[in-house]
Write an enzyme that holds these catalytic residues in place. Structure first.
Site, PDB file in Angstrom:
ATOM      1  N   THR A   1     -43.097  -5.555 -53.016  1.00 43.40           N
ATOM      2  CA  THR A   1     -42.440  -4.417 -52.808  1.00 43.40           C
ATOM      3  C   THR A   1     -41.714  -4.430 -52.262  1.00 43.40           C
ATOM      4  OG1 THR A   1     -44.539  -3.103 -51.866  1.00 43.40           O
ATOM      5  CG2 THR A   1     -44.402  -2.892 -54.104  1.00 43.40           C
TER       6      THR A   1
ATOM      7  N   HIS B   1     -54.053  -7.678 -58.318  1.00 47.90           N
ATOM      8  CA  HIS B   1     -53.258  -7.488 -56.898  1.00 47.90           C
ATOM      9  C   HIS B   1     -53.101  -9.699 -56.398  1.00 47.90           C
ATOM     10  CE1 HIS B   1     -51.956  -3.627 -56.197  1.00 47.90           C
ATOM     11  NE2 HIS B   1     -52.992  -3.585 -56.537  1.00 47.90           N
TER      12      HIS B   1
ATOM     13  N   LYS C   1     -47.390 -16.467 -47.648  1.00 46.67           N
ATOM     14  CA  LYS C   1     -45.774 -15.521 -47.350  1.00 46.67           C
ATOM     15  C   LYS C   1     -44.602 -16.386 -46.317  1.00 46.67           C
ATOM     16  CE  LYS C   1     -47.727 -11.219 -47.448  1.00 46.67           C
ATOM     17  NZ  LYS C   1     -47.014 -10.319 -48.610  1.00 46.67           N
TER      18      LYS C   1
ATOM     19  N   LYS D   1     -43.637  -7.698 -43.290  1.00 46.77           N
ATOM     20  CA  LYS D   1     -44.401  -7.930 -44.344  1.00 46.77           C
ATOM     21  C   LYS D   1     -45.866  -8.103 -43.487  1.00 46.77           C
ATOM     22  CE  LYS D   1     -42.235 -10.132 -46.994  1.00 46.77           C
ATOM     23  NZ  LYS D   1     -42.676 -10.027 -48.866  1.00 46.77           N
ATOM     24  N   ARG D   2     -47.113  -8.380 -44.039  1.00 48.75           N
ATOM     25  CA  ARG D   2     -48.272  -9.349 -43.982  1.00 48.75           C
ATOM     26  C   ARG D   2     -48.471 -11.055 -43.474  1.00 48.75           C
ATOM     27  NH1 ARG D   2     -53.145  -6.657 -42.723  1.00 48.75           N
ATOM     28  NH2 ARG D   2     -53.550  -7.839 -41.734  1.00 48.75           N
TER      29      ARG D   2
ATOM     30  N   LYS E   1     -37.272  -2.085 -51.560  1.00 47.04           N
ATOM     31  CA  LYS E   1     -36.838  -1.091 -50.966  1.00 47.04           C
ATOM     32  C   LYS E   1     -36.225  -2.000 -50.395  1.00 47.04           C
ATOM     33  CE  LYS E   1     -42.026  -0.531 -49.653  1.00 47.04           C
ATOM     34  NZ  LYS E   1     -42.572  -1.092 -48.309  1.00 47.04           N
TER      35      LYS E   1
HETATM   36  C1  PLP Z   1     -43.396  -2.422 -48.266  1.00 43.60           C
HETATM   37  C2  PLP Z   1     -44.578  -2.418 -47.262  1.00 43.60           C
HETATM   38  C3  PLP Z   1     -45.342  -3.394 -47.591  1.00 43.60           C
HETATM   39  C4  PLP Z   1     -45.342  -4.659 -48.474  1.00 43.60           C
HETATM   40  O1  PLP Z   1     -44.174  -5.463 -48.167  1.00 43.60           O
HETATM   41  P1  PLP Z   1     -44.041  -6.670 -48.609  1.00 43.60           P
HETATM   42  O2  PLP Z   1     -42.932  -7.137 -47.973  1.00 43.60           O
HETATM   43  O3  PLP Z   1     -44.561  -6.399 -50.167  1.00 43.60           O
HETATM   44  O4  PLP Z   1     -45.424  -7.795 -48.455  1.00 43.60           O
HETATM   45  C5  PLP Z   1     -46.019  -3.581 -45.943  1.00 43.60           C
HETATM   46  N1  PLP Z   1     -45.767  -3.013 -45.403  1.00 43.60           N
HETATM   47  C6  PLP Z   1     -45.061  -1.932 -45.376  1.00 43.60           C
HETATM   48  C7  PLP Z   1     -45.346  -0.480 -44.253  1.00 43.60           C
HETATM   49  C8  PLP Z   1     -44.681  -1.260 -46.339  1.00 43.60           C
HETATM   50  O5  PLP Z   1     -43.777  -0.554 -46.455  1.00 43.60           O
END
Ligand code: PLP
Length: 746
Positions: free
Chosen positions: A592, A305, A491, A485-486, A596
């Site tokens: 991911t 990952h 990022k 995101k984290r 979405k």
């Molecule tokens: C989808 C999702 C992530 C991943 O987000 P990225 O933008 O791909 O880092 C992290 N936390 C939650 C709660 C999510 O639903």
């Protein structure tokens, strides 16, 4: 005939408390889940993961049982609603970010496709942590999600073993994961019987040495010191020891050909210790070394990952010694075996400092290593894991991540789902590629208007939610720009922060944007990640400054959503116009969140990184906003060590102005000097993730995007193309590929 909803509900629906109602509906749903079949067959995939970020389950399960609407109408007659229960339901705190959410989407798809499989992980009592903002800083608190009745049901499966000289008892709990069709699969989570919640006093602090009481308290306990590292290692050991005991119990009559009956997919290297433990177990069973090793190799498959060096796990060999000393000679044996296959020192399992490289262990002794997006897999093959790829070209493969459309479209955006259905029929719910049929409506004004209306409604819903949650007032006529995101430097939330500062300065100098902008952030920083917390602090301080400035505030707002989690994502994503996917090219394995957003009709503002590359290829360059240096250029900068952020700071007055703002009197009046200084110095003197390299292009591209937003027809055409091309990112596709190319179940 099956029992009906009303046969289960015995309470007085008019007067019972939410708590009583919730408990009864939970029991009813668990009971009714029994009608879903367990998948049968000779071969099982075990998806082992330290995280399963499953989100709330009530509505999801009611829908998958086909009783959502019926229950809702019963409740409404008594002045109640499913929303009341949903708000009351705690979100399981079993994951951290993308890796954990991926595991959850995968279980949903495994169940829906009727593949015999199960998830294996840990039941963390206080999860990751609950984020609370105090004085513009992140503070961490325990997330006591198990205080209310949960979906996790105790099973009779218990195992006892030693961790060093500590005796532990592990019990398995089960959560049913209901597929969209007739099947369900189990998510099996192990808990320490002697866990002691009282060990946690204030915040998230506890005695890290008391293994017999603390092993399953938190996900990713602070590992910035030796004690924390040892605890995290013991936790992994507990997880794989328990999980493997369960697998061996299931297949106890087939250990000689276990690889025919089981495949274990390890989600990153957190469960990689299972490789040595399975080897140990097979030897104990009397199987010869060579044969045992073959079985191990054929049973395991590994998903990588990350290429961030600091995230590749390496454990001192004496940690293994301290949990089970008999593992050490086995590790040496495996290392010798690896040496016999290659004389390249970069593929060693144990290095000269006595560190065990978990990725090396995973690649040598599994039959598959996969990356999670096309670019990521290429980088693994050509750069990061090149030495392994040269040795095992056939083991490497790509599985571009996906998301479950049940949760991320049907559940979180029911209006859009319904509207799509009215245009192209309901086939897309079974086969996501059917969404392509939407392309024919891209230029259709009526469709554009309706999609815009749905977006507007979702903005209102988000605004109402945030008003309830955080008492924030949001302008629903503004452009919604979202980065959730984290928090990590790669990022580049700090780049978005600098954009916001630039906009403040531009507005103050009289350049008023055509439409107000609302910038949303949602992000947790690891408790020991100082710079990530500095970035949160700077954003919180800036948002106050903007709110207090009558010149700027009508045109710009920063909203930092507290305690970002799946539930918040479900509100935020359908409301988004601009999806921020701005990682430094080469650093985001896939992402991911990007998928979405696209599915829910947001346009991507991003670098050519991770799955953004595939999004861009699918929608075409006219339907996405790409900026920044390429991964090749970035990788070359690292190789030549020739990136100097100061140069960008000094050469561009707007970059300089934005950076300098961080330490102005205005910021320091509300903010903390240590935090802000550190962030400022970092950007000027190190900037490891090359924020300033891409900042100018980022500002220009985002501004162009905001101008383009004003042509509503052209914008909505792009939106429709994005939704139409999202089908590829269904996790049903991803899981079908895992099954065809790695697992071969059925
Ligand atoms: C989808 C999702 C992530 C991943 O987000 P990225 O933008 O791909 O880092 C992290 N936390 C939650 C709660 C999510 O639903």
């Amino acid at each position: 005939m099956e029992k009906k909803i009303l046969d289960y509900l015995t309470l007085d629906l008019d007067t019972c408390t939410t708590d009583e109602l919730y408990n009864e509906v939970l029991s009813m749903t668990k009971e009714m889940s029994k009608i879903k079949k367990e998948v049968t067959g000779e071969r099982t995939v075990y998806y082992m993961s330290a995280e399963f970020l499953i989100g709330k389950l009530l509505s999801n399960n009611l829908m998958n049982l086909g009783i959502y609407d019926e229950l809702e109408s019963i409740l409404v007659k008594h002045g109640r609603s499913i929303t009341e229960l949903e708000d009351y339901e705690p979100e399981p705190s079993l994951g951290n970010g993308g890796l954990g959410r991926l595991a959850a989407c995968f279980l949903d798809s495994i169940a829906t496709l009727g593949i015999k499989g199960e998830g294996l992980g840990l039941l963390y009592h206080f999860g990751l942590f609950k984020q609370v903002f105090q004085n513009n800083q992140q503070t961490e608190h325990k997330d006591a999600w198990l205080d209310r009745p949960s979906w996790a049901m105790p099973t009779d499966f218990k195992t006892t073993f030693k961790i060093g000289d500590v005796d532990v008892v592990s019990r398995m709990y089960k959560i049913d994961v209901l597929g969209y069709n007739e099947y369900k699969i189990p998510l099996n989570l192990f808990d320490l019987e002697s866990v002691d919640e009282k060990l946690v006093s204030d915040g998230i602090r506890f005695d890290q040495e008391k293994l017999e009481s603390n092993l399953t308290l938190f996900l990713y306990p602070d590992d910035s010191n030796e004690k924390g590292l040892r605890l995290r290692f013991a936790q992994q050991f507990f997880m794989v020891k328990s999980g493997l005991a369960w697998i061996l119990e299931n297949h106890k009559n087939h250990l000689e050909d276990l690889d025919k009956h089981a495949v274990i997919q390890i989600n990153d290297t957190h469960p990689a210790m299972a490789i040595v433990l399975l080897y140990q177990a097979l030897l104990k069973h009397g199987i010869t070394n060579d044969k045992a090793l073959k079985i191990v190799e054929n049973t395991f498959a590994y998903t990588n990952h990350t290429i961030l060096a600091e995230a590749l796990e390496k454990w001192p060999i004496h940690y293994f010694e301290s949990v089970d000393h008999s593992l050490v000679p086995l590790l040496h044996e495996l290392n010798e075996k690896a040496k016999s296959r290659s004389n390249d020192s970069k593929t060693l399992i144990i290095d000269e400092q006595g560190l065990v490289h978990m990725a090396a262990l995973s690649i040598h002794f599994s039959h598959s290593t996969n990356g999670v997006a096309a670019l990521h897999t290429d980088i693994l093959k050509n750069t990061e894991l090149k030495h392994f790829y040269d040795l095992y070209p056939d083991k490497f493969n790509n599985k571009t991540n996906g998301i479950t459309f049940r949760r991320w479209l049907q559940f979180s955006n029911p209006e859009l789902t319904k509207y799509i259905e009215s245009l192209i029929g309901s086939e897309f719910k079974e086969n996501a590629m059917e969404l392509e049929k939407l392309s024919q409506f891209a230029e259709d004004n009526t469709v554009q208007k309706e999609i815009e209306n749905i977006k507007y409604m979702n903005k209102k819903r988000l605004a109402e939610f945030l008003k309830r949650e955080q008492s924030i007032e949001i302008n629903v006529d503004s452009v919604f720009d979202i980065q959730i995101k984290r928090l990590h430097e790669y990022k580049r939330q700090q780049m978005n922060l600098l954009y916001a500062i630039d906009m403040v300065e531009e507005i103050r100098s009289g350049k008023i944007p055509s439409r107000p902008l609302t910038m949303f952030f949602g992000s947790k920083a690891a408790p020991a990640y100082t710079l990530a917390k500095d970035i949160i602090h700077a954003l919180l301080v800036l948002s106050k400054i903007i709110d207090n400035d009558p010149i700027v505030s009508p045109h710009l707002k920063i909203v930092f959503v507290e305690n970002y989690n799946v539930t918040k994502a479900e509100y935020l994503i359908p409301a988004c116009d601009i999806s921020e996917q701005i990682s430094l090219a080469s650093k985001e394995a896939s992402g991911t969140g990007n998928m979405k957003f696209m599915l829910n009709g947001a346009l991507t503002l991003g670098t050519l990184d991770g799955a953004n590359v595939e999004i861009s290829e699918l929608v075409g360059s006219e339907n996405i906003y790409i900026f920044g240096e390429s991964s090749e250029t970035v990788i070359a900068h690292y190789e030549h060590e020739d990136y100097v952020s100061k140069v960008y700071y000094e050469d561009n007055v707007r970059i300089k102005r934005a950076c300098d703002f961080l330490v102005t009197e205005e910021m320091l009046a509300l903010g903390n000097q240590t935090n802000l200084d550190r962030l400022y110095q970092e950007l000027l003197n190190k900037d490891w993730f090359m924020t300033l390299l891409d900042l100018e292009d980022y500002i220009n591209t985002k501004n162009r995007m905001l101008e383009d937003y004003e042509d509503r027809e052209a914008w909505n055409t792009k939106v429709i193309h994005n939704i139409a091309k999202a089908g590829f990112f269904s996790s049903d596709r991803t899981i079908a590929q895992y099954n065809e190319e790695i697992w071969n179940i059925k």
